[in-house]
Structures are given as C-alpha cells and as structure tokens.
Design a protein around this motif. Structure first.
Motif, short mmCIF file in Angstrom:
data_model
loop_
_atom_site.label_atom_id
_atom_site.label_comp_id
_atom_site.label_asym_id
_atom_site.label_seq_id
_atom_site.Cartn_x
_atom_site.Cartn_y
_atom_site.Cartn_z
N ASN A 1 0.84 -1.20 0.00
CA ASN A 1 0.00 0.00 0.00
C ASN A 1 0.87 1.25 0.00
O ASN A 1 0.63 2.22 0.71
CB ASN A 1 -0.95 0.02 1.20
CG ASN A 1 -2.03 1.09 1.05
OD1 ASN A 1 -2.46 1.41 -0.06
ND2 ASN A 1 -2.47 1.65 2.17
N ASN A 2 1.91 1.20 -0.85
CA ASN A 2 2.94 2.23 -0.81
C ASN A 2 3.57 2.36 -2.19
O ASN A 2 4.08 1.38 -2.74
CB ASN A 2 4.01 1.82 0.21
CG ASN A 2 5.08 2.88 0.41
OD1 ASN A 2 5.17 3.86 -0.34
ND2 ASN A 2 5.91 2.68 1.41
N GLU A 3 3.52 3.56 -2.78
CA GLU A 3 4.05 3.75 -4.13
C GLU A 3 5.58 3.80 -4.17
O GLU A 3 6.15 3.86 -5.25
CB GLU A 3 3.43 4.99 -4.76
CG GLU A 3 1.97 4.79 -5.10
CD GLU A 3 1.39 5.89 -5.97
OE1 GLU A 3 2.00 6.98 -6.07
OE2 GLU A 3 0.30 5.68 -6.54
N PRO B 1 6.00 6.19 3.97
CA PRO B 1 5.17 5.70 2.86
C PRO B 1 4.65 6.82 1.96
O PRO B 1 4.44 7.95 2.40
CB PRO B 1 3.99 5.02 3.58
CG PRO B 1 4.48 4.76 4.97
CD PRO B 1 5.42 5.89 5.28
N ARG C 1 1.33 7.19 -0.22
CA ARG C 1 0.04 6.51 -0.37
C ARG C 1 -0.27 6.20 -1.83
O ARG C 1 0.07 6.97 -2.73
CB ARG C 1 -1.07 7.35 0.23
CG ARG C 1 -0.94 7.54 1.73
CD ARG C 1 -1.97 8.53 2.24
NE ARG C 1 -3.34 8.11 1.92
CZ ARG C 1 -4.41 8.86 2.17
NH1 ARG C 1 -4.27 10.06 2.72
NH2 ARG C 1 -5.62 8.42 1.87
N THR D 1 -1.07 8.70 -5.04
CA THR D 1 -0.36 9.99 -5.00
C THR D 1 0.17 10.37 -6.38
O THR D 1 -0.01 11.51 -6.83
CB THR D 1 0.81 9.93 -4.01
OG1 THR D 1 0.31 9.66 -2.70
CG2 THR D 1 1.59 11.24 -3.99
#
Length: 339
Positions: free
Chosen positions: A63-65, A73, A75, A78
């Motif tokens: 759950n992290n670009e 992180p 989101r 983004t």
C-alpha cells in the motif's frame, strides 16, 4: 505485436525486497505469472507486462508507491493525482513547475523534485530515499526514469538527455543506465538526476486526461523498458544498411546509425559484443551480399561490382571478397553462371 523486454535484474531486486519485508513471494509469482527461476536471474530478459504485474503486486502488498523501500510511505494514488495536476499545464516547463509544487504537498520529504538551470540546460533532480533499505538503488532508478518518461509522454516526444548523474558508486548493472536514459551516465556525483536542453521547456502538452488513465495503467511496464531489446541490434543494423545499400555505396557513420536507433554508441557496441559481432562485421556482411547479387549479373564488370560495394578499385575489392567467401569474384561468378 512485438513484445517489449525488461531485465530480470529488476525482478530479482523486487522479489528480494518483497521477501525481506515479509510478503508472500510464492503467491506473488503465481499471481503475476513470473517463472520461479526468474527470481534469481540477473542477466535474462522478461516480457514487460510481467514486470508491470510485479510492480503492481508489490504496490498492492505494501500500500505504498515507493514499494516499502522508503521508511516514509507514499500513499497509493499519489502519483496519479500528481500526474493529473501536471497535465493541466500548457507547456513542458509549466509541467515541471507543477510537479515541484504538487509533490511538495503530497509526497514525503524524501520524494520531491528540484529543478534549476545550468546555462542553456535544465537540471532535473528527483528527491528519492537512498538509504540502506534500498541497497540496489531501485527506487532512484525507477523515479529518475519516471521523471524523464512521463514528461516525454506528455509532449509526445522523447526528450534527448545530455547527461544523467547519480550520487553513489557505479553499480554492477551500470550498463543498464545508458540503455534506460540514452546518454552519458556519471556516478559518484553530488546529486542524482539528468539534464536536457532548455528549448524543450517550450514544447506544448499534447496528451489529455483521457489518455492519462491508460498511460498510468501501463506505466510500470514502460518505465524500465529498454528500447531495442525486442530485436537483436545486429538485425536492426543490418536491415538499415541493406536499405541504404539500395540507394548508395557510402555507408553512414556508426554514430549516425546509433542516433537513428535512439541509443548511444557505447550501448550499441556492448550489445553487439554480447551478440558476438561488430559494426564492421555487419557492414562486411551487407557488402558481401550486395557483391554476390551484382556478380550474378554478367553485364556488371568486376570494377562495376567493386564500385557498387564502396571500393574505389577492383584489387581491393577482390581481396576483400576472397576474405569474405574464400573465392575470387571471377571464380564466384563463373561457378554460379555455369549451365
């Protein structure tokens, strides 16, 4: 449809990272369709869509670009929001200014963008985490490629780079960098980023928000795509020279052909060496094929054939032809034209 290729080096890096943060690697491989043995391969090539599936799987798993590589992180969503904001610009210069501005609000401190001028060149420096959680420097490679390829896509024109530079020592896979960025690459510099001529800042934005949705869906595959990997370099060069030989006896400079392929001479030489050949060998092969074809026409004299293959006199042509084929031009002709 030609399949684009990316290096399995990136598969290995991402799977090692996934394993280190506790993701279920076996499940990821099953879901993405990546063969298990590709997880350890560093010098093979993989369908770009499979690499894109892997990138998306790790985005989803963390759950992290920033893939969980950055302790802070970013989101999911983004980058899409930033792209939507940037695409509202009129020109490339405005797009980069919007990029600086929006990331200063949306992204963590370690994931921004800085831009300045050096003479007539624009310097673009992605701000990316470079700590021990990312020993392979994947994040900076990914984000630097992104900040070149998204703006290029936005103006519908590849922005030629003068130079790319990185603050860390040259890695083992440094030869990939020239293929990713198509320019001179320097390591152990004071920062990370790239340079291009300021005239591109005036280019108009050519893409729409409707097109952005499709680009974002496919972008993981395109960011680490290495142009030219779908065909061997010698095949591409030979095809170009065959077409040129139909019109002229003079062959272009090696550097000119490299520019036509949007690749640096250093990359092309290395790729040719990997394929066990060289530009001179390819050129000789095309000249030999051209000579053989001309010799089969009895109306062409030996000097005509020599001139038609780029030689100024018949003796030099005869020596070269015998080296290529083991036969003199006269013997080759007589043996093929005998009835």
């Amino acid at each position: 449809m030609v399949q684009r290729k990316s290096s399995t080096h990136y598969v290995s890096v991402l799977l090692r990272h996934a394993r280190s943060i506790g993701l279920d690697v076996k499940k990821i491989l099953e879901e993405t369709g990546i063969p298990v043995d590709f997880g350890e391969a560093e010098e093979a090539w993989i369908n770009n869509e499979l690499l894109a599936n892997l990138v998306k799987a790790i985005w989803s798993g963390t759950n992290n670009e920033t893939f969980g590589l950055d302790p802070t992180p970013m989101r999911i969503g983004t980058w899409a929001l930033a792209c939507e904001f940037m695409l509202g610009a009129d020109t490339l210069g405005a797009l980069f200014r919007k990029g600086e501005r929006v990331l200063s609000y949306l992204a963590p401190d370690s994931a921004g963008l800085k831009i300045h001028h050096e003479g007539s060149y624009v310097v673009v420096m992605p701000q990316v985490y470079l700590g021990e959680r990312d020993p392979d420097r994947f994040l900076i490679e990914f984000m630097t490629a992104l900040w070149h390829r998204f703006p290029s896509w936005a103006i519908d024109e590849r922005i030629p780079l003068k130079e790319a530079f990185f603050s860390y020592p040259e890695p083992d896979h440094s030869h990939f960098y020239e293929e990713l960025f198509h320019c001179d690459v320097r390591f152990q510099q004071s920062a990370c980023g790239f340079m291009f001529h300021e005239r591109y800042l005036k280019r108009r934005i050519a893409r729409t928000l409707v097109e952005l949705e499709a680009w974002l869906r496919n972008s993981p595959a395109d960011l680490l795509y290495m142009p030219g990997r779908e065909n061997s370099i010698q095949v591409q060069l030979k095809a170009s020279l065959i077409e040129i030989a139909k019109e002229s006896t003079r062959y272009p400079a090696f550097e000119s052909l490299c520019r036509d392929m949007a690749m640096s001479p250093q990359v092309v030489r290395r790729r040719l060496a990997d394929e066990g050949t060289s530009y001179q060998q390819i050129k000789d092969a095309v000249r030999c094929e051209t000579a053989r074809s001309l010799l089969l026409n009895p109306e062409n004299s030996i000097i005509d054939v020599a001139l038609g293959t780029g030689f100024s006199e018949s003796a030099a042509f005869s020596r070269a032809f015998k080296k290529w084929t083991g036969e003199s031009p006269a013997h080759y002709r007589s043996s093929r034209l005998e009835t």
